[in-house]
Motif scaffolding. Sequence first.
Motif, PDB file in Angstrom:
ATOM      1  N   ARG A 144      43.915  47.252  40.758  1.00  0.00           N
ATOM      2  CA  ARG A 144      44.493  47.172  42.173  1.00  0.00           C
ATOM      3  C   ARG A 144      45.612  47.978  41.542  1.00  0.00           C
ATOM      4  O   ARG A 144      45.862  49.148  42.389  1.00  0.00           O
ATOM      5  CB  ARG A 144      44.711  45.885  42.540  1.00  0.00           C
ATOM      6  CG  ARG A 144      45.318  45.604  44.157  1.00  0.00           C
ATOM      7  CD  ARG A 144      46.120  44.760  44.141  1.00  0.00           C
ATOM      8  NE  ARG A 144      45.147  44.371  44.602  1.00  0.00           N
ATOM      9  CZ  ARG A 144      44.541  44.198  46.286  1.00  0.00           C
ATOM     10  NH1 ARG A 144      45.597  45.117  46.732  1.00  0.00           N
ATOM     11  NH2 ARG A 144      43.578  43.818  46.602  1.00  0.00           N
ATOM     12  N   ASP A 145      46.164  48.142  40.193  1.00  0.00           N
ATOM     13  CA  ASP A 145      47.478  48.639  39.700  1.00  0.00           C
ATOM     14  C   ASP A 145      47.671  50.447  39.483  1.00  0.00           C
ATOM     15  O   ASP A 145      47.963  50.588  39.839  1.00  0.00           O
ATOM     16  CB  ASP A 145      48.259  47.538  38.541  1.00  0.00           C
ATOM     17  CG  ASP A 145      47.964  47.983  36.862  1.00  0.00           C
ATOM     18  OD1 ASP A 145      46.091  48.055  37.731  1.00  0.00           O
ATOM     19  OD2 ASP A 145      47.718  47.872  36.495  1.00  0.00           O
ATOM     20  N   TYR A 147      44.855  51.688  41.994  1.00  0.00           N
ATOM     21  CA  TYR A 147      43.880  52.198  43.207  1.00  0.00           C
ATOM     22  C   TYR A 147      44.319  51.411  44.265  1.00  0.00           C
ATOM     23  O   TYR A 147      43.478  51.458  45.100  1.00  0.00           O
ATOM     24  CB  TYR A 147      42.435  51.863  42.557  1.00  0.00           C
ATOM     25  CG  TYR A 147      41.855  52.393  41.742  1.00  0.00           C
ATOM     26  CD1 TYR A 147      41.880  53.667  41.214  1.00  0.00           C
ATOM     27  CD2 TYR A 147      41.723  51.846  40.111  1.00  0.00           C
ATOM     28  CE1 TYR A 147      41.179  55.343  40.539  1.00  0.00           C
ATOM     29  CE2 TYR A 147      41.217  52.612  38.666  1.00  0.00           C
ATOM     30  CZ  TYR A 147      41.254  54.492  39.101  1.00  0.00           C
ATOM     31  OH  TYR A 147      40.657  54.949  38.107  1.00  0.00           O
ATOM     32  N   GLY A 148      45.214  50.332  44.132  1.00  0.00           N
ATOM     33  CA  GLY A 148      45.714  49.854  45.732  1.00  0.00           C
ATOM     34  C   GLY A 148      44.572  48.762  45.815  1.00  0.00           C
ATOM     35  O   GLY A 148      43.119  48.188  44.963  1.00  0.00           O
ATOM     36  N   ASP A 149      44.488  48.800  47.275  1.00  0.00           N
ATOM     37  CA  ASP A 149      43.050  48.521  48.349  1.00  0.00           C
ATOM     38  C   ASP A 149      41.668  49.015  48.100  1.00  0.00           C
ATOM     39  O   ASP A 149      40.591  48.154  48.129  1.00  0.00           O
ATOM     40  CB  ASP A 149      43.183  48.304  49.673  1.00  0.00           C
ATOM     41  CG  ASP A 149      44.457  47.914  49.951  1.00  0.00           C
ATOM     42  OD1 ASP A 149      44.556  46.852  49.229  1.00  0.00           O
ATOM     43  OD2 ASP A 149      45.104  47.760  51.328  1.00  0.00           O
ATOM     44  N   TRP A 151      40.570  49.258  45.433  1.00  0.00           N
ATOM     45  CA  TRP A 151      39.988  49.429  43.590  1.00  0.00           C
ATOM     46  C   TRP A 151      38.816  48.368  43.824  1.00  0.00           C
ATOM     47  O   TRP A 151      38.285  48.833  42.453  1.00  0.00           O
ATOM     48  CB  TRP A 151      41.521  47.821  43.000  1.00  0.00           C
ATOM     49  CG  TRP A 151      41.503  46.574  42.920  1.00  0.00           C
ATOM     50  CD1 TRP A 151      41.581  46.134  44.629  1.00  0.00           C
ATOM     51  CD2 TRP A 151      40.473  45.664  42.887  1.00  0.00           C
ATOM     52  NE1 TRP A 151      41.509  44.651  44.137  1.00  0.00           N
ATOM     53  CE2 TRP A 151      40.713  44.551  43.185  1.00  0.00           C
ATOM     54  CE3 TRP A 151      39.509  45.816  41.595  1.00  0.00           C
ATOM     55  CZ2 TRP A 151      39.468  43.251  42.714  1.00  0.00           C
ATOM     56  CZ3 TRP A 151      38.860  44.961  41.338  1.00  0.00           C
ATOM     57  CH2 TRP A 151      38.880  42.938  41.645  1.00  0.00           C
ATOM     58  N   ARG A 184      45.427  43.671  35.777  1.00  0.00           N
ATOM     59  CA  ARG A 184      45.390  42.560  35.671  1.00  0.00           C
ATOM     60  C   ARG A 184      43.918  42.099  35.445  1.00  0.00           C
ATOM     61  O   ARG A 184      42.996  42.315  34.899  1.00  0.00           O
ATOM     62  CB  ARG A 184      44.771  43.180  37.035  1.00  0.00           C
ATOM     63  CG  ARG A 184      45.962  43.962  38.198  1.00  0.00           C
ATOM     64  CD  ARG A 184      47.015  43.181  37.767  1.00  0.00           C
ATOM     65  NE  ARG A 184      48.346  43.866  38.867  1.00  0.00           N
ATOM     66  CZ  ARG A 184      49.380  44.272  37.996  1.00  0.00           C
ATOM     67  NH1 ARG A 184      49.384  44.709  36.308  1.00  0.00           N
ATOM     68  NH2 ARG A 184      50.700  44.811  38.683  1.00  0.00           N
ATOM     69  N   GLU A 186      41.491  40.395  38.043  1.00  0.00           N
ATOM     70  CA  GLU A 186      40.792  40.183  39.453  1.00  0.00           C
ATOM     71  C   GLU A 186      39.007  40.857  38.719  1.00  0.00           C
ATOM     72  O   GLU A 186      38.268  40.356  39.238  1.00  0.00           O
ATOM     73  CB  GLU A 186      40.717  40.660  39.974  1.00  0.00           C
ATOM     74  CG  GLU A 186      42.178  39.995  41.295  1.00  0.00           C
ATOM     75  CD  GLU A 186      43.467  40.107  40.181  1.00  0.00           C
ATOM     76  OE1 GLU A 186      44.569  39.764  41.496  1.00  0.00           O
ATOM     77  OE2 GLU A 186      43.626  41.360  39.619  1.00  0.00           O
ATOM     78  N   SER A 187      39.328  41.834  38.698  1.00  0.00           N
ATOM     79  CA  SER A 187      37.972  42.618  37.621  1.00  0.00           C
ATOM     80  C   SER A 187      37.958  42.334  36.457  1.00  0.00           C
ATOM     81  O   SER A 187      36.361  42.582  36.656  1.00  0.00           O
ATOM     82  CB  SER A 187      38.623  44.803  37.877  1.00  0.00           C
ATOM     83  OG  SER A 187      39.878  44.368  36.690  1.00  0.00           O
TER      84      SER A 187
END
Length: 338
Positions: A144-145, A147-149, A151, A184, A186-187
């Motif tokens: 996200r950091d 590519y934003g939404d 990602w 991040r 999440e990925s």
Amino acid sequence: MGIRQYLKNGPLGFGAAPLGNMFRNIPDDEAEATVRAAWDAGTRFFDTAPFYGAGLSEIRLGKELAKHKRSDYVLSSKVGRLILDDLEEEAQSFGEKGTLFEHGHRNKVVYDYSEEGTVRSIEESLRRLGVSELDFVWIHDVARDFYGDDWVRMFEEAHRGAMVALTRLREQKVIKGWGLGVNRVESCELAIDMTATHPDAFLLAGRYTLLDHDLALQRLMPACEAKKVDIVVGGPYSSGVLAGGKNFEYAPASQEILVKVQKIKALCTKYGIPIKAAALHFSLAHPASAAVIPGASKPDRIHEDHEAMNTAVPEDFWKELRKQKLVSPLAPLPIDKK
């Protein structure tokens, strides 16, 4: 599986992002002296990326590593971005990180997580580094950091492309392993549940430090420990604020962060240890942590890192750190291993 089995010279590695002129214009001789200092101090794990200064970091690192046998060290780089011959008049801006490498090369950087782009990226990294092989390859910043939404869509592109290519290269023993190199969690959480394309390790920057570890501790680290996916901790000094700098997460630190840093520093002073020692030993205390790779752009910073790594931190320091609630009560500390 994992990376720790290959780290014969200990868990302290070298993060080469600063060699790409991150934040400042570093002279060639200073960059080269920094890599030499790392080698002389015993570092045998080096990490870089095409993104760092649009190839500058790889070129500088490779020049110094060329003086040593390729089999004597572990080398990782990244895929997901290609460096073109086209030049940009202005420094490119990348997501939340802005113009991190405004002092690097001005070659245009483009995203490419495809199979073909992954193979091309590795070939170009080998050329810039002047080596015949990479040990580990990280899929860079698919989060996200940057590519934003969008990602998740970018992650799916990497899943269909880069992960397939890297799994094939691992099976062919061209590389020893692969994973994600991100800021991040999440990925990483998505990737760790993949079956056909299963990662060996993650390079997680800034998310398992003294100042920021709750999310990784709760969700990612237990999964990595259970599935034997190693964590390489990048950015253990939280963009420099834990090492005398002013930045946290690549931006000026908030007052809240600065207050916490001062409390940790006060404890370090009380027990006569450098704050870098507390930072490194904390990041390595979790069973999932296999290595830690602080970045450096000056030889004396390398010496500080190795001295910190070799510092014996008193048990009472850790007890008081936990008592003052400066770390999560769930975070493993070095005293918990005894």
